[in-house]
Enzyme design. Sequence first.
Site, mmCIF file in Angstrom:
data_model
loop_
_atom_site.group_PDB
_atom_site.id
_atom_site.type_symbol
_atom_site.label_atom_id
_atom_site.label_comp_id
_atom_site.label_asym_id
_atom_site.label_seq_id
_atom_site.Cartn_x
_atom_site.Cartn_y
_atom_site.Cartn_z
ATOM 1 N N GLN A 497 69.755 1.298 119.373
ATOM 2 C CA GLN A 497 69.956 0.911 117.977
ATOM 3 C C GLN A 497 68.587 0.663 117.353
ATOM 4 O O GLN A 497 67.853 -0.232 117.778
ATOM 5 C CB GLN A 497 70.851 -0.327 117.886
ATOM 6 C CG GLN A 497 72.274 -0.038 118.323
ATOM 7 C CD GLN A 497 73.191 -1.236 118.357
ATOM 8 O OE1 GLN A 497 74.250 -1.179 118.951
ATOM 9 N NE2 GLN A 497 72.799 -2.332 117.720
ATOM 10 N N HIS A 499 67.110 -0.238 113.943
ATOM 11 C CA HIS A 499 67.704 -0.772 112.716
ATOM 12 C C HIS A 499 67.003 -2.070 112.332
ATOM 13 O O HIS A 499 65.959 -2.417 112.887
ATOM 14 C CB HIS A 499 69.205 -0.992 112.920
ATOM 15 C CG HIS A 499 69.543 -1.932 114.055
ATOM 16 N ND1 HIS A 499 70.783 -2.472 114.238
ATOM 17 C CD2 HIS A 499 68.789 -2.430 115.083
ATOM 18 C CE1 HIS A 499 70.799 -3.237 115.309
ATOM 19 N NE2 HIS A 499 69.598 -3.233 115.827
ATOM 20 N N HIS A 596 78.086 -8.041 126.048
ATOM 21 C CA HIS A 596 78.962 -6.892 126.308
ATOM 22 C C HIS A 596 79.486 -6.925 127.749
ATOM 23 O O HIS A 596 79.548 -5.897 128.417
ATOM 24 C CB HIS A 596 78.209 -5.585 126.067
ATOM 25 C CG HIS A 596 77.867 -5.337 124.628
ATOM 26 N ND1 HIS A 596 76.921 -4.405 124.237
ATOM 27 C CD2 HIS A 596 78.337 -5.893 123.487
ATOM 28 C CE1 HIS A 596 76.819 -4.407 122.918
ATOM 29 N NE2 HIS A 596 77.672 -5.299 122.440
ATOM 30 N N ASN A 639 78.156 0.150 122.808
ATOM 31 C CA ASN A 639 78.911 -1.036 122.405
ATOM 32 C C ASN A 639 80.378 -0.819 122.777
ATOM 33 O O ASN A 639 80.973 0.189 122.405
ATOM 34 C CB ASN A 639 78.796 -1.262 120.897
ATOM 35 C CG ASN A 639 77.367 -1.228 120.421
ATOM 36 O OD1 ASN A 639 76.710 -0.207 120.538
ATOM 37 N ND2 ASN A 639 76.886 -2.318 119.869
#
Length: 659
Positions: A497, A499, A596, A639
């Site tokens: 990711q 971001h 997770h 995810n």
Amino acid sequence: MTDKIPKANLFELILRLEKESGKALQVDCTVQQGTFLFESRTDNRRTTCEKVTTGSTFTVNAGSYGVIRAYPSPENQTTAPKGSVKVKTSAGQEATYPFPWEQPPASKLGNIDECKTQEVLYPDVMIVGSGPLGATYARKIITDKPAAKVMMVEMGAQESVVVGEHKKNSVAYQRDIDSFVHVIKGALSTLSVPMKGDSKSHPWPWAGGNHNSAWVQRGQNPDQNQYTNLGASAATRVVGGMATHWTCATPRQLKGLERSELFTDKEWEDLYKECEGYLGTSRNEFEGSIRHQLVKNTLKKSFTEMFPGTGREILSLPLAAKRDPQNPSFVIWAASNTILGNTVEKLHLYPNHQCTKLLTHGNEVQLATIKNLSLTHGRLYVCAKKNVVCGGAVLTPQILYNSGFRCEGTSGPVLPKLGKYMTEQPMAFCQVILHEELVKPLDPEHPTFPEWVTPELKAKIVEHRKKHPEDPLPFPLDDAEPQITTPVHPDWPWHTQIHRDAFSYGDVAPNMDSRLVVDLRWFGMVEPEEDNKVTFSDKYCDQFNMPQPTFNYVLQEAARERCHRMMEDMIRVSLKLGRYIPGSEPQFMEPGLALHVCGTTRAGTSRDDSCVDKDSKVWGVNNLWLGGNGVVPGMNASNPTLTSMCFAVRGANKLISEL
């Protein structure tokens, strides 16, 4: 809501014997009508439950307790139970308790017996947990069975006006994303806190004297080895669960590497499409951002040079989010409310109610014990046709353990793999300030103005220059953050990711212009190992008086080698974008910080390798389903929420077919 859940009185006789008493109780039962259950529990917290019939005899030994509960049978909810219980002590005392009663009888055996009148509810379905997985079950059941009475129990409070809404759906947080870090920190409750050495918490650490009086506070875990802990693993106890602050990243798992083979390709495709529809998953909501396109196109060009001919892609991150059509600069982030949609109007939600135990006899859950956390001693019982537990990858097996489920034994329900095969994604992180040579050319007058800038993006830059000529940056103040990913690939087995988002870490200083900041997060994968597990204590409790979880999590050689390759990859990619912010140089994060955890109640093909079947139904229990990341059985880097929802849809379909 006018369509109320039926309820009735439940009559409860509690028998407690102190360990030092040396006594024993004999309990003889007579049943004329209704349902009678006998629950016993020893000092090692092992719960067993038996249905009572006329002539049933039970023994309560010192150091344990027994409870007789009498209530109307599910088939005849308006007819009070009728019968009697005779209790005889080893000292010769006797007492008889007739059921039902108008008022709870006073104690007849000193401090041994106590009678209470409680409430029992009769929904068609009880769902424990209000996160995305509980919401998925609720939506499916209410949509397909509109007449079904669905009860949802959540131990946390409802903190938003809209049930289970994402807390980032606030203008204040979207204009200052770093301020949302504190919201996330406040929402997370660490699950296992090791205690250094042999020390224990003491109310007077400055006092001398007898240190044998030291005590352990709830939530602290003397059994936890700090070197095998998932030290950052945490739970969010609120209506909506972790979806009230999640990133909304919803990638699909990669076939052949992450994705389970329990379903066919066609089944997976249908399940993913359905769940993406519930969430409104999209890759397009940030395409109009200058920063997004800058990062995306910079990395596309770099990847052509770094990984020629490999097919490694740079894509927009799939997100459960959409732009507000009335205010395109505002993003509506999906959460449990998005999944529920209009079905929330028919949902019976019980916030601040904690499911502590499922009383199981034979192959059926008979009753669920629910604490009303708003009341000091509030309690009710639920007699549901079907039960679904979606409490999270740690708190779901915790409820099962507290209910008497064990990995082995001759009494009570047995799930040999409960809490085992636990996986958690190793995580690497860094933050960079964008290279000046990437930002400066975005001036429309610059001789190397990038070709990828569309007329629409150029117009935004020009308009921003007119409004704010003093701003040295070309990005409008409301320019959205980048949301980029490189998908999991056999040669690069990690999810990325790239971001700018809020986590429980990584906030930047207020005097730093966050428009120049890019976060890079790499999520690795580990093979499921039976010895990587969460266990539960018979001695210590957490802050909600449930068995304290203890983690045993060790990375094997293959996983460690992947982690180092993953770190090298993140460094190579990050240097194409900028220079590191002091304190946010490339680093491995504390185990558990990905939040997770998977596999603790994994799906599989038999009780020998799993806790539930491919329909998420618990082995050997006809009316109990589990939902959550704990059901996901294999190694994964993506995810997991979207994939967990696929299992929930499949489970809900099976439940509906049996309702």
